[in-house]
Design a protein around this motif. Structure first.
Motif, PDB file in Angstrom:
ATOM      1  N   SER A 442       0.746  -1.334  -0.012  1.00  0.00           N
ATOM      2  CA  SER A 442       0.072   0.066   0.102  1.00  0.00           C
ATOM      3  C   SER A 442       0.876   1.197  -0.146  1.00  0.00           C
ATOM      4  N   GLY A 443       1.779   1.330   0.677  1.00  0.00           N
ATOM      5  CA  GLY A 443       3.053   2.505   0.730  1.00  0.00           C
ATOM      6  C   GLY A 443       3.392   2.550  -0.573  1.00  0.00           C
ATOM      7  N   LEU A 444       3.721   1.846  -1.273  1.00  0.00           N
ATOM      8  CA  LEU A 444       4.271   1.752  -2.992  1.00  0.00           C
ATOM      9  C   LEU A 444       3.433   2.006  -3.537  1.00  0.00           C
ATOM     10  N   GLN A 445       2.172   1.642  -3.587  1.00  0.00           N
ATOM     11  CA  GLN A 445       0.845   2.045  -4.376  1.00  0.00           C
ATOM     12  C   GLN A 445       0.691   3.580  -4.229  1.00  0.00           C
ATOM     13  N   HIS A 446       0.723   4.080  -2.767  1.00  0.00           N
ATOM     14  CA  HIS A 446       0.441   5.707  -2.614  1.00  0.00           C
ATOM     15  C   HIS A 446       1.662   6.427  -3.287  1.00  0.00           C
ATOM     16  N   ALA A 447       2.799   5.813  -3.153  1.00  0.00           N
ATOM     17  CA  ALA A 447       4.112   6.548  -3.825  1.00  0.00           C
ATOM     18  C   ALA A 447       3.980   6.616  -5.109  1.00  0.00           C
ATOM     19  N   LEU A 448       3.603   5.536  -5.825  1.00  0.00           N
ATOM     20  CA  LEU A 448       3.353   5.439  -7.423  1.00  0.00           C
ATOM     21  C   LEU A 448       2.177   6.607  -7.688  1.00  0.00           C
ATOM     22  N   LEU A 449       1.159   6.467  -7.296  1.00  0.00           N
ATOM     23  CA  LEU A 449       0.019   7.551  -7.302  1.00  0.00           C
ATOM     24  C   LEU A 449       0.569   8.903  -7.291  1.00  0.00           C
ATOM     25  N   LEU A 450       1.317   9.168  -6.279  1.00  0.00           N
ATOM     26  CA  LEU A 450       1.744  10.469  -5.970  1.00  0.00           C
ATOM     27  C   LEU A 450       2.859  10.925  -7.052  1.00  0.00           C
ATOM     28  N   ALA A 451       3.573  10.102  -7.385  1.00  0.00           N
ATOM     29  CA  ALA A 451       4.588  10.295  -8.361  1.00  0.00           C
ATOM     30  C   ALA A 451       4.089  10.585  -9.778  1.00  0.00           C
ATOM     31  N   GLN A 452       2.877   9.657 -10.124  1.00  0.00           N
ATOM     32  CA  GLN A 452       2.409  10.192 -11.307  1.00  0.00           C
ATOM     33  C   GLN A 452       1.642  11.381 -11.503  1.00  0.00           C
ATOM     34  N   GLN A 453       1.212  11.953 -10.171  1.00  0.00           N
ATOM     35  CA  GLN A 453       0.476  13.206  -9.990  1.00  0.00           C
ATOM     36  C   GLN A 453       1.401  14.329 -10.068  1.00  0.00           C
ATOM     37  N   SER A 454       2.638  14.210  -9.512  1.00  0.00           N
ATOM     38  CA  SER A 454       3.704  14.963  -9.451  1.00  0.00           C
ATOM     39  C   SER A 454       4.205  15.244 -10.892  1.00  0.00           C
ATOM     40  N   LYS A 455       4.324  14.077 -11.498  1.00  0.00           N
ATOM     41  CA  LYS A 455       5.112  14.216 -12.975  1.00  0.00           C
ATOM     42  C   LYS A 455       3.887  15.048 -14.107  1.00  0.00           C
ATOM     43  N   GLY A 456       2.586  14.831 -13.661  1.00  0.00           N
ATOM     44  CA  GLY A 456       1.650  15.713 -14.389  1.00  0.00           C
ATOM     45  C   GLY A 456       1.723  17.387 -14.129  1.00  0.00           C
ATOM     46  N   LYS A 457       2.471  17.550 -13.019  1.00  0.00           N
ATOM     47  CA  LYS A 457       2.516  19.007 -12.592  1.00  0.00           C
ATOM     48  C   LYS A 457       3.922  19.476 -12.709  1.00  0.00           C
ATOM     49  N   GLY A 458       4.741  18.573 -13.530  1.00  0.00           N
ATOM     50  CA  GLY A 458       6.079  18.990 -14.074  1.00  0.00           C
ATOM     51  C   GLY A 458       7.010  18.928 -12.995  1.00  0.00           C
ATOM     52  N   LEU A 459       7.001  17.926 -12.105  1.00  0.00           N
ATOM     53  CA  LEU A 459       8.071  17.739 -11.098  1.00  0.00           C
ATOM     54  C   LEU A 459       8.768  16.481 -11.595  1.00  0.00           C
ATOM     55  N   ALA A 471       7.183  -7.145   4.288  1.00  0.00           N
ATOM     56  CA  ALA A 471       5.588  -7.086   4.012  1.00  0.00           C
ATOM     57  C   ALA A 471       4.899  -8.311   4.802  1.00  0.00           C
ATOM     58  N   ASN A 472       3.638  -7.723   5.538  1.00  0.00           N
ATOM     59  CA  ASN A 472       2.739  -8.935   6.171  1.00  0.00           C
ATOM     60  C   ASN A 472       1.339  -8.447   6.034  1.00  0.00           C
ATOM     61  N   ILE A 473       0.992  -7.410   5.236  1.00  0.00           N
ATOM     62  CA  ILE A 473      -0.328  -6.993   5.017  1.00  0.00           C
ATOM     63  C   ILE A 473      -0.579  -6.710   3.558  1.00  0.00           C
ATOM     64  N   ALA A 474      -1.447  -7.462   2.933  1.00  0.00           N
ATOM     65  CA  ALA A 474      -1.874  -7.284   1.452  1.00  0.00           C
ATOM     66  C   ALA A 474      -2.343  -6.381   1.121  1.00  0.00           C
ATOM     67  N   LEU A 475      -2.331  -5.877  -0.079  1.00  0.00           N
ATOM     68  CA  LEU A 475      -3.388  -4.753  -0.831  1.00  0.00           C
ATOM     69  C   LEU A 475      -4.761  -4.753  -0.245  1.00  0.00           C
ATOM     70  N   ASP A 476      -5.225  -5.851  -0.064  1.00  0.00           N
ATOM     71  CA  ASP A 476      -6.592  -5.923   0.322  1.00  0.00           C
ATOM     72  C   ASP A 476      -6.883  -5.915   1.747  1.00  0.00           C
ATOM     73  N   GLY A 477      -5.965  -5.715   2.561  1.00  0.00           N
ATOM     74  CA  GLY A 477      -6.026  -5.539   3.999  1.00  0.00           C
ATOM     75  C   GLY A 477      -5.915  -6.425   4.711  1.00  0.00           C
ATOM     76  N   THR A 478      -5.800  -7.889   4.330  1.00  0.00           N
ATOM     77  CA  THR A 478      -5.634  -9.140   5.078  1.00  0.00           C
ATOM     78  C   THR A 478      -4.190  -9.223   5.500  1.00  0.00           C
ATOM     79  N   ALA A 479      -3.878 -10.044   6.580  1.00  0.00           N
ATOM     80  CA  ALA A 479      -2.773 -10.615   7.028  1.00  0.00           C
ATOM     81  C   ALA A 479      -2.190 -11.751   6.274  1.00  0.00           C
ATOM     82  N   ASN A 480      -1.555 -11.656   5.327  1.00  0.00           N
ATOM     83  CA  ASN A 480      -1.288 -12.690   4.429  1.00  0.00           C
ATOM     84  C   ASN A 480       0.141 -12.382   3.837  1.00  0.00           C
ATOM     85  N   ARG A 481       1.128 -12.993   4.697  1.00  0.00           N
ATOM     86  CA  ARG A 481       2.624 -12.655   4.372  1.00  0.00           C
ATOM     87  C   ARG A 481       3.108 -12.939   2.933  1.00  0.00           C
TER      88      ARG A 481
END
Length: 547
Positions: A442-459, A471-481
């Motif tokens: 989830s942290g990498l996903q948020h970073a990817l979205l923020l990076a794509q938004q920043s590129k659209g703003k010229g950063l 990592a021990n929490i999947a994208l769906d929020g379940t505890a599955n290592r």
């Protein structure tokens, strides 16, 4: 030592005045000052010195059409090139010389179109220096230390003439000496030999001596050296070869021993820059290519540093370069007038259209993705807070933006959107809770979205991942290592596919194999910093980004 550097600089300019084309030129690394003016005043070659600005266009550098004269006279009139008359080109602010111009000037020097260069290097940082293609073709690199001792530099008649040296022996000595100092360019011994000949001419001799070779090596080799030779007592002599029938006792094998080698080596060693070895780049790394905070260079048609225009078609968004368009159309006017005698004015075809281009430098965004899970979360967050505040303190000068993403529990959260405000950063970082699982994907996903938004703003975004666990929490929020590891790898692959730069900082007590594999998926550097404080973290980020 200070007096020696000034004496060597003055002597080098006197030798350059005797043979500017053969010696190629000199790099003078000094800031503007009366001392530099006094040093340059002692350079009195027979050829005139003409300044060559780093913004010179190609039509002035190599010659081209004089558009104003051509249009007024209806005849093709060309400009003279910069090198039409023999001159010594003085390049101010050579550390800012564009690579394209440096390549063109180096090619002109190889074709003997130039009569020598004076590269005025006003750089402050070690990576701010005159371009290598031009510096390599200049015999001398002058960087006098301290203040000018005000000692008039002239021919020192008290220098002993030395022992006569044959040209073949001089070539052998200078070439082998270059190899001992790790100099691989063949230009170095060639320039050293020409320097020795110029010094002999300056002293009124028509033959070379060992004194000429010593002075030439002292002036040409130190700034080119990449290693310091070992002292003779530090080297173990190899055992003598066993005698056999195939190798009679009276035969001797050739070796690379240099006659009077110690004298030449000591002369070069005494003139070596004190920070020689500090300038070497370790294997697997690259030199810093730009200033701090520099983002990607993009081609624009509206703003930025002007680039040479290119042929193109008008599409309603591009800007036409009128001067370049008229210059492209001017040579064809007589022929087109014969084909269309009834037309008046200039006859311009679509192939004549030239469009303006600009190089636009984007700002850089540092996205910190911080692991806020587990019992030691507050410690890691405090380190991240300190590192961000240290980096943000320089953001006003380096034009860096900073963002913060914390992942804990079941998902990540963007705590600090891109900002350059130090006050806002401290306010948003004042209280950050921690604990729970590690939703790394989830942290990498948020970073990817923020990076794509920043590129659209010229950063230009760079993701800095700070974590000490798996990592021990999947994208769906379940505890599955297992699923969490797969999701993290998938998001790392997506982040890499978006061409976003990244950096992985492992803050666990021992390097984690999973994080090393994740760095490979991100195609990002991996830095292990157990128990790192804010100062070390900030230093590691700066070194990784600038390296």
């Amino acid at each position: 030592m200070t007096t020696d550097t000034w004496h060597n600089a003055a002597l080098a300019l006197k030798l350059l005045a005797l043979d500017p084309q053969g010696l190629g030129g000199a790099v003078i690394r000094m800031r503007a000052s009366p001392d530099r003016d006094a040093l340059l005043a002692g350079f009195t070659p027979a050829l005139p010195i003409r300044k060559l600005p780093i913004t010179i266009p190609d039509d002035q550098l190599f010659g081209g059409i004089d558009l104003t004269a051509t249009l007024s006279s209806a005849q093709l009139i060309e400009n003279k090139s910069f090198f039409n008359d023999p001159v010594i080109a003085q390049i101010p602010m050579a550390e800012r010389c564009p690579p394209a111009l440096a390549a063109k000037l180096a090619q002109a020097a190889d074709q003997s179109l130039t009569q020598g260069f004076l590269l005025i290097d006003e750089g402050i940082e070690p990576d701010e220096r005159a371009p290598d293609p031009l510096a390599d073709r200049c015999a001398f690199h002058l960087a006098p230390e301290g203040r000018n001792p005000l000692v008039p530099a002239g021919t020192n008649s008290s220098v002993p003439a030395g022992t006569l040296v044959k040209t073949a022996d001089a070539i052998l000595q200078l070439t082998l000496l270059a190899t001992r100092f790790g100099i691989t360019s063949l230009r170095a011994p060639t320039l050293a030999l020409r320097t020795a000949r110029a010094h002999a001419q300056l002293m009124g001799r028509d033959h070379l001596t060992d004194t000429d070779l010593e002075i030439a090596a002292t002036l040409v080799y130190p700034h080119r050296a990449t290693l310091i030779p070992e002292d003779p007592e530090d080297r173990q002599s190899p055992p003598p070869p066993r005698e056999s029938e195939d190798c009679p006792r009276g035969d001797t094998q050739e070796n690379d021993a240099i006659p009077d080698a110690d004298m030449l080596v000591d002369a070069v060693k005494s003139a070596l820059p004190p920070d020689l070895l500090n300038g070497l780049v370790p294997a697997g790394t690259t030199r810093k290519s730009g200033g701090a905070g520099a983002g990607q260079k993009r081609t624009s048609n509206r703003r930025g540093r002007p680039l040479p225009s290119r042929p193109g078609r008008l599409d309603g968004t591009s800007r036409i370069d009128l001067i370049s368009t008229l210059r492209a159309a001017a040579p064809w006017q007589p022929l087109r007038r014969q084909q269309q005698p009834d037309r008046r004015g200039l006859l311009i075809r679509p192939s004549d259209i030239r469009l303006k281009r600009y190089a636009e430098q984007s700002d850089r965004l540092l996205i910190f993705a911080v692991d806020a899970s587990g019992s030691a979360a507050m410690s890691r967050l405090n380190e991240a807070k300190g590192a961000i505040e240290l980096l943000l303190a320089d953001a006003y000068a380096s034009r860096d933006h900073v963002a913060l993403i914390a992942f804990r529990g079941t998902e990540a959260e963007t705590l600090l959107p891109p900002t350059r405000s130090l006050v806002q950063t401290k306010r948003r970082l004042s209280a950050l809770p921690g604990g729970g699982g590690t939703p790394l994907a989830s942290g990498l996903q948020h970073a990817l979205l923020l990076a794509q938004q920043s590129k659209g703003k010229g950063l230009t975004p760079t993701v800095i991942l700070i974590t000490d666990g798996r990592a021990n929490i999947a994208l769906d929020g379940t505890a599955n290592r297992a699923q969490a590891a797969d999701d993290a790898t998938a998001m790392a692959t997506a982040l890499r596919a978006s061409k976003t730069a990244a950096l992985v900082i492992d803050m666990s007590n021992r390097p984690q194999r999973a994080l090393q594999d994740l760095s490979h998926a991100l195609d990002a550097p991996y830095v292990a910093l157990p128990r790192a404080d804010a100062q070390r973290l900030s230093g590691a980020v700066t070194s990784a980004l600038d390296g």
